[in-house]
Motif scaffolding. Structure first.
Motif, PDB file in Angstrom:
ATOM      1  N   GLU A 175      95.457  -7.477  34.872  1.00 21.16           N
ATOM      2  CA  GLU A 175      94.567  -7.282  36.018  1.00 21.16           C
ATOM      3  C   GLU A 175      93.281  -6.591  35.585  1.00 21.16           C
ATOM      4  O   GLU A 175      92.193  -6.961  36.024  1.00 21.16           O
ATOM      5  CB  GLU A 175      95.272  -6.466  37.099  1.00 21.16           C
ATOM      6  CG  GLU A 175      96.360  -7.243  37.810  1.00 21.16           C
ATOM      7  CD  GLU A 175      97.173  -6.389  38.763  1.00 21.16           C
ATOM      8  OE1 GLU A 175      96.783  -5.240  39.035  1.00 21.16           O
ATOM      9  OE2 GLU A 175      98.214  -6.884  39.237  1.00 21.16           O
ATOM     10  N   ARG A 176      93.400  -5.583  34.726  1.00 25.98           N
ATOM     11  CA  ARG A 176      92.203  -4.888  34.243  1.00 25.98           C
ATOM     12  C   ARG A 176      91.331  -5.845  33.444  1.00 25.98           C
ATOM     13  O   ARG A 176      90.109  -5.847  33.574  1.00 25.98           O
ATOM     14  CB  ARG A 176      92.603  -3.695  33.381  1.00 25.98           C
ATOM     15  CG  ARG A 176      91.393  -2.949  32.883  1.00 25.98           C
ATOM     16  CD  ARG A 176      91.763  -1.706  32.150  1.00 25.98           C
ATOM     17  NE  ARG A 176      90.536  -1.112  31.639  1.00 25.98           N
ATOM     18  CZ  ARG A 176      90.465  -0.367  30.587  1.00 25.98           C
ATOM     19  NH1 ARG A 176      91.542  -0.082  29.917  1.00 25.98           N
ATOM     20  NH2 ARG A 176      89.319   0.115  30.182  1.00 25.98           N
ATOM     21  N   TRP A 177      91.948  -6.672  32.615  1.00 19.96           N
ATOM     22  CA  TRP A 177      91.188  -7.624  31.811  1.00 19.96           C
ATOM     23  C   TRP A 177      90.445  -8.612  32.708  1.00 19.96           C
ATOM     24  O   TRP A 177      89.313  -8.976  32.448  1.00 19.96           O
ATOM     25  CB  TRP A 177      92.117  -8.348  30.850  1.00 19.96           C
ATOM     26  CG  TRP A 177      91.387  -9.304  29.974  1.00 19.96           C
ATOM     27  CD1 TRP A 177      91.414 -10.667  30.035  1.00 19.96           C
ATOM     28  CD2 TRP A 177      90.483  -8.984  28.915  1.00 19.96           C
ATOM     29  NE1 TRP A 177      90.599 -11.210  29.084  1.00 19.96           N
ATOM     30  CE2 TRP A 177      90.012 -10.182  28.377  1.00 19.96           C
ATOM     31  CE3 TRP A 177      90.024  -7.800  28.367  1.00 19.96           C
ATOM     32  CZ2 TRP A 177      89.104 -10.242  27.327  1.00 19.96           C
ATOM     33  CZ3 TRP A 177      89.128  -7.849  27.318  1.00 19.96           C
ATOM     34  CH2 TRP A 177      88.677  -9.064  26.806  1.00 19.96           C
ATOM     35  N   GLN A 178      91.078  -9.046  33.800  1.00 21.54           N
ATOM     36  CA  GLN A 178      90.420  -9.965  34.726  1.00 21.54           C
ATOM     37  C   GLN A 178      89.215  -9.303  35.374  1.00 21.54           C
ATOM     38  O   GLN A 178      88.170  -9.919  35.525  1.00 21.54           O
ATOM     39  CB  GLN A 178      91.401 -10.448  35.790  1.00 21.54           C
ATOM     40  CG  GLN A 178      92.429 -11.420  35.257  1.00 21.54           C
ATOM     41  CD  GLN A 178      93.458 -11.798  36.307  1.00 21.54           C
ATOM     42  OE1 GLN A 178      93.669 -11.093  37.283  1.00 21.54           O
ATOM     43  NE2 GLN A 178      94.130 -12.918  36.084  1.00 21.54           N
ATOM     44  N   VAL A 179      89.341  -8.043  35.772  1.00 21.44           N
ATOM     45  CA  VAL A 179      88.226  -7.326  36.388  1.00 21.44           C
ATOM     46  C   VAL A 179      87.097  -7.148  35.375  1.00 21.44           C
ATOM     47  O   VAL A 179      85.926  -7.365  35.687  1.00 21.44           O
ATOM     48  CB  VAL A 179      88.687  -5.956  36.946  1.00 21.44           C
ATOM     49  CG1 VAL A 179      87.502  -5.104  37.362  1.00 21.44           C
ATOM     50  CG2 VAL A 179      89.622  -6.174  38.123  1.00 21.44           C
ATOM     51  N   GLU A 180      87.436  -6.758  34.151  1.00 23.68           N
ATOM     52  CA  GLU A 180      86.407  -6.595  33.123  1.00 23.68           C
ATOM     53  C   GLU A 180      85.729  -7.926  32.813  1.00 23.68           C
ATOM     54  O   GLU A 180      84.524  -7.982  32.599  1.00 23.68           O
ATOM     55  CB  GLU A 180      87.016  -5.972  31.865  1.00 23.68           C
ATOM     56  CG  GLU A 180      87.375  -4.513  32.060  1.00 23.68           C
ATOM     57  CD  GLU A 180      88.108  -3.908  30.876  1.00 23.68           C
ATOM     58  OE1 GLU A 180      88.348  -4.609  29.879  1.00 23.68           O
ATOM     59  OE2 GLU A 180      88.442  -2.715  30.963  1.00 23.68           O
ATOM     60  N   GLY A 181      86.499  -8.997  32.802  1.00 23.85           N
ATOM     61  CA  GLY A 181      85.922 -10.327  32.589  1.00 23.85           C
ATOM     62  C   GLY A 181      84.981 -10.706  33.725  1.00 23.85           C
ATOM     63  O   GLY A 181      83.929 -11.312  33.497  1.00 23.85           O
ATOM     64  N   LEU A 182      85.356 -10.349  34.950  1.00 22.83           N
ATOM     65  CA  LEU A 182      84.497 -10.606  36.103  1.00 22.83           C
ATOM     66  C   LEU A 182      83.159  -9.890  35.931  1.00 22.83           C
ATOM     67  O   LEU A 182      82.106 -10.476  36.114  1.00 22.83           O
ATOM     68  CB  LEU A 182      85.198 -10.131  37.375  1.00 22.83           C
ATOM     69  CG  LEU A 182      84.385 -10.249  38.658  1.00 22.83           C
ATOM     70  CD1 LEU A 182      85.297 -10.691  39.786  1.00 22.83           C
ATOM     71  CD2 LEU A 182      83.726  -8.951  39.028  1.00 22.83           C
ATOM     72  N   PHE A 183      83.193  -8.592  35.565  1.00 25.63           N
ATOM     73  CA  PHE A 183      81.955  -7.839  35.404  1.00 25.63           C
ATOM     74  C   PHE A 183      81.102  -8.407  34.271  1.00 25.63           C
ATOM     75  O   PHE A 183      79.884  -8.468  34.381  1.00 25.63           O
ATOM     76  CB  PHE A 183      82.241  -6.353  35.184  1.00 25.63           C
ATOM     77  CG  PHE A 183      82.672  -5.652  36.434  1.00 25.63           C
ATOM     78  CD1 PHE A 183      81.812  -5.542  37.514  1.00 25.63           C
ATOM     79  CD2 PHE A 183      83.939  -5.112  36.548  1.00 25.63           C
ATOM     80  CE1 PHE A 183      82.206  -4.900  38.685  1.00 25.63           C
ATOM     81  CE2 PHE A 183      84.340  -4.473  37.708  1.00 25.63           C
ATOM     82  CZ  PHE A 183      83.473  -4.366  38.782  1.00 25.63           C
ATOM     83  N   LEU A 184      81.736  -8.849  33.199  1.00 28.71           N
ATOM     84  CA  LEU A 184      80.989  -9.457  32.094  1.00 28.71           C
ATOM     85  C   LEU A 184      80.302 -10.737  32.565  1.00 28.71           C
ATOM     86  O   LEU A 184      79.112 -10.952  32.302  1.00 28.71           O
ATOM     87  CB  LEU A 184      81.918  -9.755  30.925  1.00 28.71           C
ATOM     88  CG  LEU A 184      81.280 -10.474  29.745  1.00 28.71           C
ATOM     89  CD1 LEU A 184      80.210  -9.588  29.101  1.00 28.71           C
ATOM     90  CD2 LEU A 184      82.332 -10.866  28.724  1.00 28.71           C
ATOM     91  N   SER A 185      81.022 -11.579  33.290  1.00 29.53           N
ATOM     92  CA  SER A 185      80.446 -12.824  33.789  1.00 29.53           C
ATOM     93  C   SER A 185      79.302 -12.557  34.759  1.00 29.53           C
ATOM     94  O   SER A 185      78.256 -13.216  34.708  1.00 29.53           O
ATOM     95  CB  SER A 185      81.519 -13.667  34.478  1.00 29.53           C
ATOM     96  OG  SER A 185      80.971 -14.882  34.932  1.00 29.53           O
TER      97      SER A 185
END
Length: 152
Positions: free
Chosen positions: A7-17
């Motif tokens: 879940e944290r990785w998905q959120v961090e990926g969202l912010f990167l995108s």
């Protein structure tokens, strides 16, 4: 624990995108309210991208979309098409989408997704650049550093 990491990785990926594709981090915005407003708009745009990718994944397969679809190319296309569509299509004609039931909208998006040529939006495959081998020059032959340091 692993679920929390995902879940944290998905959120961090969202912010990167958001940062890379939607200008979610504008350097000239020095005021916190302006930066927050800009970031909110970027998140809304990301929701549009996520919806589009979900429609594409439902038709073309999740694995193919996650592995090969370029967010950059999709966002670039969305930005260009949106400007043109807002000019060409009067605002009252968009109202039907706001009033459309969710299931009907999902079906509509899937029908459109089936017509998308994914080749236009695929990530560029990584290319290995072959470094040319150095050419031997008789006028300037190679001398090792060790040989120079030893005085030879």
């Amino acid at each position: 624990m692993m679920q929390l990491y995902r879940e944290r990785w998905q959120v961090e990926g969202l912010f990167l995108s958001v940062t890379q594709n939607f200008d979610g981090e504008i350097k000239t915005l020095a005021y916190p309210q302006a930066a927050l407003f800009s970031f909110t708009l970027a998140l809304m745009a990301y929701n549009i991208l996520a919806t589009l990718k979900a429609a594409l994944a439902s038709v073309h397969g999740v694995g193919k979309i996650e592995a090969a679809l370029s967010d950059f190319y999709v966002v670039d296309e969305l930005q260009g098409m949106c400007r043109g569509m807002m000019i060409a299509i009067p605002p009252h004609l968009w109202q039907g989408f706001a009033e459309m039931p969710v299931v009907e909208l999902a079906d509509f998006l899937q029908n459109l997704a089936a017509k998308v040529n994914l080749k236009r939006f695929l990530k560029a495959p990584p290319q290995k650049k072959k470094k040319p081998s150095p050419k031997y020059d008789l006028k300037h032959p190679h001398v090792s550093t060790a040989k120079l340091l030893s005085g030879g």
